[in-house]
Write an enzyme that holds these catalytic residues in place. Structure first.
Site, PDB file in Angstrom:
ATOM      1  CD  GLU A  69      31.455   6.480 -25.290  1.00  0.00           C
ATOM      2  OE1 GLU A  69      31.387   5.042 -25.467  1.00  0.00           O
ATOM      3  OE2 GLU A  69      31.469   7.587 -25.363  1.00  0.00           O
ATOM      4  NE  ARG A 178      23.293  20.423 -22.918  1.00  0.00           N
ATOM      5  CZ  ARG A 178      22.039  21.149 -22.820  1.00  0.00           C
ATOM      6  NH1 ARG A 178      20.450  22.156 -23.066  1.00  0.00           N
ATOM      7  NH2 ARG A 178      22.336  22.496 -24.059  1.00  0.00           N
TER       8      ARG A 178
END
Lengths: 326, 282
Positions: A69, A178
């Site tokens: 990342e 999500r």
């Protein structure tokens, strides 16, 4: 009452459940069709972040970075310096969770045109447990200069936010969940970065919410209405730059505020609201959100209940803040 | 830009850059001396021979990109840039002072010709990989030079970037490691051993060139060779002496993050002036 200018769906209890991240996926494809400078980077989470839809259409503009990342953010900054508009995708616990320094220096201080998607944010991530439930991402992004912070409430707003983010020049953080969330907004619902929207008008109390808590706030307002309490509900999707004017106006009208977010109370959206109101028009405030603790495994609904992120928690907070108002 | 090929002239430039670094760091009263001084020859070769750029048009799109990843040695870059005509020499005196374009660590928006912001270590190499990848996407043939410190690669991020560069066959990316064996806490091999560094880069699928980073001829040849290599990114391991040509600074870790005082400045300038006479007499 529900503000008709907002063009919300007629019956929020019949709202279709769609994950807000789907809006990101659709928005990114639309941006890609319009602008060939849009590129997408991902850290091995292409399907679940929905960036896979962009990859399918524009494979030559999709860059797989692997599980890295920090690297992803600085690569994106380099691409931005050469004129690309990079969208970088991962889960919020990793991005901005573990690449904050890169976001601060490579992107924000350098004013690179990078858009950061934090997917799977909030306690409603569910069974994966605390390591994967980002509850601090708003706090760590909203304190960085030059960074716009957006928390869409559903998939339709998520798509609008993604497109608007791609159309402006500068760094943006976009937070998504999500789980499926009720799709309460429509194509006609206004969305402008930096403009909080009044979804419901009332005279007794203001509920300021973002993300999945906007739906919960509307449910809470309906219940309160049955008891004769009239609540204003504000969708405060832009945490930064925050809409001072709308917040102050609502505080002046109702003289009591409850904030609601799926995030730690410390440093979150509610803190941002309190920063404004304490300076400009102090009123009693109550904060609904995660109370300084880590999450755990469980079903999303179980967790939202256990950790205090439901309409019931909002109703309780409203009654408490009305006591303080007296 | 003027392309200098005469070895003596390049050596004199490097000597002048060293003097400017001493002057500016003394004036600033803080900054990183040893690494900056040690890299004077590398910056001389890049700015006065190897790189294509236009100091009057810093944004010229066909320019080679110079990404400095270990931002703390930026005084050497400022000194070289001012010599190359990016800004007047007078401005070197403003280093690290309020309102300056010459920030203590480089900022892309502060000064035209600075490609990237750097300070926290390890970010510049990823940035450079992003630039090199974009150049490939846009079918541009400029080169991307990324300069890194050896201590810097204690960080994990550079290794993520090295893998990414090799995966994408970024042969337009030339990474140079300033192998001076010092970092703040001492010798690199005691703080966190890096050797065998050449083997590490080979196993990460880089072309590897090792050279003496204080030898102008070796640098000229090394960069020219690096430009011709294909299919893999290039790593130049440039062995340098930190604080090179200043006797009391050479090889000393204590000079990593310290600036000379007035007395030390005079001592250093006397040595560099003597060296200048010697080079002229060669």
């Amino acid at each position: 009452m529900i503000n008709p200018e907002m063009h919300l769906i007629e019956n929020i209890h019949k709202a279709k459940g769609i994950p807000s991240r789907n809006g990101y996926g659709h928005g990114l494809v639309k941006l890609g069709e319009k602008n060939k400078d849009i590129v997408a980077l991902c850290c091995d989470l292409t399907d679940s972040t929905r960036v896979g839809w962009f990859r399918e259409k524009f494979p030559e503009r999709f860059i797989e970075v692997g599980v890295a990342e920090q690297n992803m953010i600085s690569i994106a900054a380099g691409m931005s310096s050469e004129g690309k508009i990079p969208f970088v995708s991962s889960y919020a616990v990793f991005s901005p969770g573990r690449n904050w320094d890169q976001i601060r220096v490579s992107v924000c201080y350098s004013q690179e045109n990078v858009k950061i998607q934090g997917a799977h944010a909030g306690i409603s991530v569910g069974p994966d447990g605390a390591t994967h439930q980002a509850l601090e991402d708003i706090a760590i992004t909203r304190c960085i200069p030059n960074l716009i912070v957006l928390v869409p409430c559903d998939a339709v707003e998520g798509e609008k936010a993604t497109i608007k983010a791609g159309e402006l020049k500068g760094p943006v953080y976009l937070r998504f969940g999500r789980e499926k969330v009720p799709t309460i907004t429509t194509e006609k619902t206004p969305f402008e970065i930096g403009k909080a929207e009044v979804y419901r008008k009332g005279k007794d109390v203001t509920i300021v919410a973002c993300g999945i808590m906007v739906f919960e706030a509307l449910v809470a307002a309906e219940e309160l209405n049955k008891e004769g309490i009239e609540a204003t509900v504000i969708n405060n999707h832009t945490i930064k730059p925050i809409d001072r004017e709308t917040l102050v106006m609502a505080a002046k009208e109702t003289k009591a505020v409850v904030t609601a977010e799926e995030h730690q109370i410390q440093g979150g959206m509610g803190s941002a609201v309190a920063e404004v109101l304490s300076e400009e028009f102090p009123v009693p405030i109550k904060f609904v959100g995660i109370q300084n603790r880590f999450g755990e495994s469980g079903e999303p609904e179980e967790l939202l209940e256990k950790f205090g992120c439901t309409s019931k928690n909002i109703i309780k907070a409203v009654k408490e803040v009305l006591e303080n108002k007296k | 830009m003027e392309k200098i090929t005469d070895l003596k002239e390049l050596k004199l430039k490097a000597n002048e850059i060293r003097k400017d670094i001493i002057e500016m760091l003394t004036e600033a009263k803080s900054g990183h001396s040893a690494g900056s001084i040690g890299m004077a020859d590398i910056f001389t070769v890049l700015y006065f021979n190897t790189m294509k750029y236009n100091s009057k048009k810093p944004e010229w799109n066909e320019r080679d990109r110079l990404i400095l990843s270990h931002g703390h040695v930026v005084p050497v870059r400022y000194a070289a840039m001012s010599k190359a005509g990016f800004f007047p020499k007078e401005e070197l005196k403003t280093l690290r002072k309020l309102g300056t374009r010459l920030q203590g660590h480089p900022h892309n928006l502060a000064l035209p010709g600075i490609e990237n912001t750097a300070g926290p270590l390890g970010q510049g190499i990823s940035f450079a990989a992003g630039v090199a990848l974009t150049a490939k996407m846009n079918k541009k043939d400029f080169k991307v030079f990324c300069l890194m410190g050896d201590g810097e690669i204690n960080e994990g991020q550079p290794w993520e970037a090295f893998m990414f560069a090799a995966k994408n066959k970024l042969d337009n990316l030339i990474v140079l490691i300033d192998r001076n064996f010092i970092q703040i806490d001492g010798n690199t091999e005691q703080v966190m051993p890096l050797d065998p560094l050449n083997k590490k880069f080979e196993s990460f699928n880089f072309h590897v060139i090792e050279l003496n980073g204080n030898n102008i001829q070796e640098l000229l040849d090394g960069f020219e060779k690096a430009k011709t290599l294909k299919d893999k990114p290039v790593c130049i391991i440039a062995n340098t002496v930190p604080g090179k040509d200043i006797s009391f600074m050479e090889g000393k870790a204590e000079w990593h993050g310290k600036a000379p005082n007035l007395e030390e400045k005079e001592k250093a300038l006397i040595e560099l002036n003597k060296l200048e006479e010697k080079i002229k007499g060669e």
